[in-house]
Scaffold this active site. Structure first.
Site, PDB file in Angstrom:
ATOM      1  N   ARG A  58      -6.950  -2.340   9.564  1.00  0.00           N
ATOM      2  CA  ARG A  58      -6.973  -3.617   8.940  1.00  0.00           C
ATOM      3  C   ARG A  58      -7.607  -4.122  10.677  1.00  0.00           C
ATOM      4  O   ARG A  58      -7.705  -4.199  11.310  1.00  0.00           O
ATOM      5  CB  ARG A  58      -6.399  -4.397   8.627  1.00  0.00           C
ATOM      6  CG  ARG A  58      -5.328  -4.000   7.370  1.00  0.00           C
ATOM      7  CD  ARG A  58      -4.366  -5.119   6.685  1.00  0.00           C
ATOM      8  NE  ARG A  58      -3.248  -4.744   7.008  1.00  0.00           N
ATOM      9  CZ  ARG A  58      -2.398  -4.843   6.327  1.00  0.00           C
ATOM     10  NH1 ARG A  58      -2.368  -5.961   5.034  1.00  0.00           N
ATOM     11  NH2 ARG A  58      -0.893  -4.259   7.145  1.00  0.00           N
ATOM     12  N   THR A  96       3.095   2.351   6.644  1.00  0.00           N
ATOM     13  CA  THR A  96       1.975   1.970   6.504  1.00  0.00           C
ATOM     14  C   THR A  96       0.725   2.587   7.207  1.00  0.00           C
ATOM     15  O   THR A  96       1.570   2.954   8.082  1.00  0.00           O
ATOM     16  CB  THR A  96       1.581   0.130   6.666  1.00  0.00           C
ATOM     17  OG1 THR A  96       0.617   0.157   7.063  1.00  0.00           O
ATOM     18  CG2 THR A  96       2.444  -0.130   7.658  1.00  0.00           C
ATOM     19  N   GLY A 154       0.750  -1.087   0.178  1.00  0.00           N
ATOM     20  CA  GLY A 154       0.024  -0.425  -0.216  1.00  0.00           C
ATOM     21  C   GLY A 154       0.621   1.425   0.231  1.00  0.00           C
ATOM     22  O   GLY A 154       2.068   1.479   0.326  1.00  0.00           O
ATOM     23  N   ASP A 158       5.663  -5.508   6.448  1.00  0.00           N
ATOM     24  CA  ASP A 158       6.481  -6.773   7.034  1.00  0.00           C
ATOM     25  C   ASP A 158       6.090  -7.274   5.643  1.00  0.00           C
ATOM     26  O   ASP A 158       6.965  -8.280   5.833  1.00  0.00           O
ATOM     27  CB  ASP A 158       6.018  -7.307   8.354  1.00  0.00           C
ATOM     28  CG  ASP A 158       4.424  -7.578   8.427  1.00  0.00           C
ATOM     29  OD1 ASP A 158       3.421  -6.984   7.155  1.00  0.00           O
ATOM     30  OD2 ASP A 158       3.613  -7.867   9.456  1.00  0.00           O
ATOM     31  N   ASP A 210       1.241  -0.516  11.919  1.00  0.00           N
ATOM     32  CA  ASP A 210       0.679  -2.219  12.751  1.00  0.00           C
ATOM     33  C   ASP A 210       2.354  -3.192  12.143  1.00  0.00           C
ATOM     34  O   ASP A 210       2.269  -4.217  12.439  1.00  0.00           O
ATOM     35  CB  ASP A 210      -0.322  -3.043  11.827  1.00  0.00           C
ATOM     36  CG  ASP A 210      -0.341  -3.128  10.821  1.00  0.00           C
ATOM     37  OD1 ASP A 210       0.164  -2.810   9.641  1.00  0.00           O
ATOM     38  OD2 ASP A 210      -1.218  -3.861  10.182  1.00  0.00           O
ATOM     39  N   ARG A 219       1.023  -4.894  -5.543  1.00  0.00           N
ATOM     40  CA  ARG A 219       1.462  -6.199  -4.557  1.00  0.00           C
ATOM     41  C   ARG A 219       1.642  -7.405  -5.930  1.00  0.00           C
ATOM     42  O   ARG A 219       1.213  -7.361  -6.798  1.00  0.00           O
ATOM     43  CB  ARG A 219       0.661  -6.956  -3.948  1.00  0.00           C
ATOM     44  CG  ARG A 219      -0.157  -5.477  -2.779  1.00  0.00           C
ATOM     45  CD  ARG A 219      -0.627  -6.222  -1.651  1.00  0.00           C
ATOM     46  NE  ARG A 219      -0.995  -5.318  -0.480  1.00  0.00           N
ATOM     47  CZ  ARG A 219      -1.857  -4.334  -0.776  1.00  0.00           C
ATOM     48  NH1 ARG A 219      -2.597  -3.904  -1.534  1.00  0.00           N
ATOM     49  NH2 ARG A 219      -1.609  -3.596   0.606  1.00  0.00           N
ATOM     50  N   ASP A 247      -1.466   2.207   8.987  1.00  0.00           N
ATOM     51  CA  ASP A 247      -1.967   1.089   9.822  1.00  0.00           C
ATOM     52  C   ASP A 247      -0.778   1.291  11.309  1.00  0.00           C
ATOM     53  O   ASP A 247      -1.829   0.919  12.525  1.00  0.00           O
ATOM     54  CB  ASP A 247      -2.249  -0.134   9.812  1.00  0.00           C
ATOM     55  CG  ASP A 247      -3.085  -0.883   8.044  1.00  0.00           C
ATOM     56  OD1 ASP A 247      -4.053   0.796   7.962  1.00  0.00           O
ATOM     57  OD2 ASP A 247      -2.681  -1.382   7.206  1.00  0.00           O
TER      58      ASP A 247
HETATM   59  P1  ADP Z   1       2.672  -5.431   2.773  1.00  0.00           P
HETATM   60  O1  ADP Z   1       4.195  -5.164   2.918  1.00  0.00           O
HETATM   61  O2  ADP Z   1       2.255  -3.993   2.996  1.00  0.00           O
HETATM   62  O3  ADP Z   1       3.064  -5.884   4.350  1.00  0.00           O
HETATM   63  P2  ADP Z   1       1.786  -7.597   1.964  1.00  0.00           P
HETATM   64  O4  ADP Z   1       1.733  -8.371   2.602  1.00  0.00           O
HETATM   65  O5  ADP Z   1       0.730  -7.207   0.099  1.00  0.00           O
HETATM   66  O6  ADP Z   1       2.169  -6.119   1.766  1.00  0.00           O
HETATM   67  O7  ADP Z   1       3.043  -7.962   1.066  1.00  0.00           O
HETATM   68  C1  ADP Z   1       3.173  -6.942  -0.635  1.00  0.00           C
HETATM   69  C2  ADP Z   1       4.611  -7.692  -1.290  1.00  0.00           C
HETATM   70  O8  ADP Z   1       5.279  -8.592  -0.480  1.00  0.00           O
HETATM   71  C3  ADP Z   1       3.498  -9.310  -1.912  1.00  0.00           C
HETATM   72  O9  ADP Z   1       2.370  -8.866  -2.734  1.00  0.00           O
HETATM   73  C4  ADP Z   1       4.403  -9.854  -2.346  1.00  0.00           C
HETATM   74  O10 ADP Z   1       5.619  -9.686  -3.852  1.00  0.00           O
HETATM   75  C5  ADP Z   1       5.975  -9.479  -1.294  1.00  0.00           C
HETATM   76  N1  ADP Z   1       5.538 -10.847  -0.981  1.00  0.00           N
HETATM   77  C6  ADP Z   1       5.016 -11.013   0.382  1.00  0.00           C
HETATM   78  N2  ADP Z   1       5.268 -11.963   0.935  1.00  0.00           N
HETATM   79  C7  ADP Z   1       5.930 -13.069   0.537  1.00  0.00           C
HETATM   80  C8  ADP Z   1       7.150 -14.002   0.145  1.00  0.00           C
HETATM   81  N3  ADP Z   1       6.589 -14.982   1.635  1.00  0.00           N
HETATM   82  N4  ADP Z   1       7.423 -14.669  -0.441  1.00  0.00           N
HETATM   83  C9  ADP Z   1       7.696 -13.531  -1.473  1.00  0.00           C
HETATM   84  N5  ADP Z   1       7.581 -12.202  -1.528  1.00  0.00           N
HETATM   85  C10 ADP Z   1       6.828 -11.760  -0.621  1.00  0.00           C
END
Ligand code: ADP
Length: 322
Positions: A172, A126, A11, A103, A130, A72, A128
């Site tokens: 969230r 973020t 995000g 994270d 969080d 994403r 959030d």
């Molecule tokens: P945020 O970073 O806001 O927590 P996401 O959880 O959607 O957002 O993660 C963002 C991007 O990070 C995902 O779309 C993916 O490309 C990458 N990512 C997250 N977890 C993994 C993973 N276990 N292995 C590889 N890429 C990951």
């Protein structure tokens, strides 16, 4: 000259553009060649990696969102696409990345580092707020100010029409935005996932307040609570006897002119990220706690559960006991 790149993942938040601007300036100052990776990890895979200069970051410090885009990426979860991302970085000679994200993004980068040795520094970003290990994430202050302005505007109509307004904030599973907004906007009710509640407990007090002259109520609720905001509004109508409306703030909370605080935090996060990478911290996240910055491991950040600040929760209890 060594090369360094910046990428936004997940995000977007207000504060990313000031960070991108300072990234270019501080990289050049440190004799590094700055590169942008456009459109998040998708851009790593699709080779949207371009050299950056001062001209690219003119007139962006006051803009929300991110000039270089974010995304994403399901593909980045797959080994073969990460190998493609590594090939693309190798082609331009980049082995250091700054990641603005959450994270999930850091977990993805951690896997990428372990597979291909691309060093990275994460900057928690973020609205959030969080992410475990840091009390502040980039973008939170702007979001809180957007929410404050929205609540102030809603208060105008709530008081004119003598209504109860249920205002739903993002976050969230985390009630941080709702909690801080309720405290700083003087809301009568605040419901967050971190705290159980019983609406019945408020009935007597709210009815008494109406008898004593209260003409409107503001209730700030986090999107992560079990109940739908509309059922809270219904409770105001049926149990308290006041007309009510719901306002879901939604995506306006993510955008807007970055506040002074977020611009300054962006500046500080970026300087430390580049300093850390140059200081051979190959894999870390910069955290902000008690007024100071520290480099933390992915384990300390992405593998822990975030918990809401206890002192803030206690302030909410103060409101509730009224
Ligand atoms: P945020 O970073 O806001 O927590 P996401 O959880 O959607 O957002 O993660 C963002 C991007 O990070 C995902 O779309 C993916 O490309 C990458 N990512 C997250 N977890 C993994 C993973 N276990 N292995 C590889 N890429 C990951």
């Amino acid at each position: 000259m060594k090369n360094i790149a910046i990428v936004c993942s997940g995000g977007d938040v207000s504060g990313m553009n000031p960070a991108i601007k300072h990234f270019v300036e501080y990289a050049l100052k440190n004799s590094l060649t700055p590169y942008f990776v456009y459109d998040g990890y998708e851009g790593l895979i699709d080779n949207k990696i371009k050299k950056a200069s001062y001209c690219d970051v003119a007139s962006i410090i006051n803009k929300g969102g991110t000039k270089i885009g974010s995304s994403r990426s399901k593909r980045f979860m797959q080994k073969e696409y990460r190998a493609l991302a590594k090939q693309n970085l190798d082609a331009v000679g980049i082995d250091m990345l700054i990641v603005l994200g959450g994270d999930g993004s850091f977990r993805g980068m951690d896997i990428f580092y372990k597979e291909h040795g691309i060093k990275f520094c994460g900057i928690p970003s973020t609205i959030d707020n969080d992410i475990a290990g840091t009390s502040y994430c980039l973008g939170v202050d702007t979001s809180l100010n957007v929410i404050k302005n929205a609540i102030d505007a809603i208060r105008d109509t709530a008081s004119s029409f003598k209504r109860a307004f249920v205002i739903e904030t993002m976050g969230r599973e985390c009630g941080y935005l709702a909690l801080v907004s309720a405290l700083t906007s003087g809301a009568e009710l605040c419901l967050i996932p971190e705290m159980s509640y019983d609406l019945q407990a408020y009935e007597e007090s709210f009815k008494k307040q109406i008898e004593e002259g209260r003409e409107y109520f503001l209730a700030i609720v986090a999107e992560g609570i079990k109940e739908d905001s509309h059922s809270i509004a219904e409770w105001f109508e049926k149990s308290i006897g006041i007309e009510s409306r719901v306002s879901v703030l939604g995506y306006i909370q993510r955008g807007g002119n970055p506040t002074v605080y977020d611009r300054l935090m962006a500046y500080k996060f970026i300087s430390r990220a580049i300093d850390g990478l140059l200081d051979n911290r190959d894999e870390s996240v910069i955290c902000f706690n008690d007024g100071g910055f520290s480099y933390k491991s992915i384990h300390e950040v992405a593998e822990q559960k975030y918990t809401l600040d206890k002192a803030l929760l206690n302030h909410l209890k103060d409101i509730r006991d009224v």
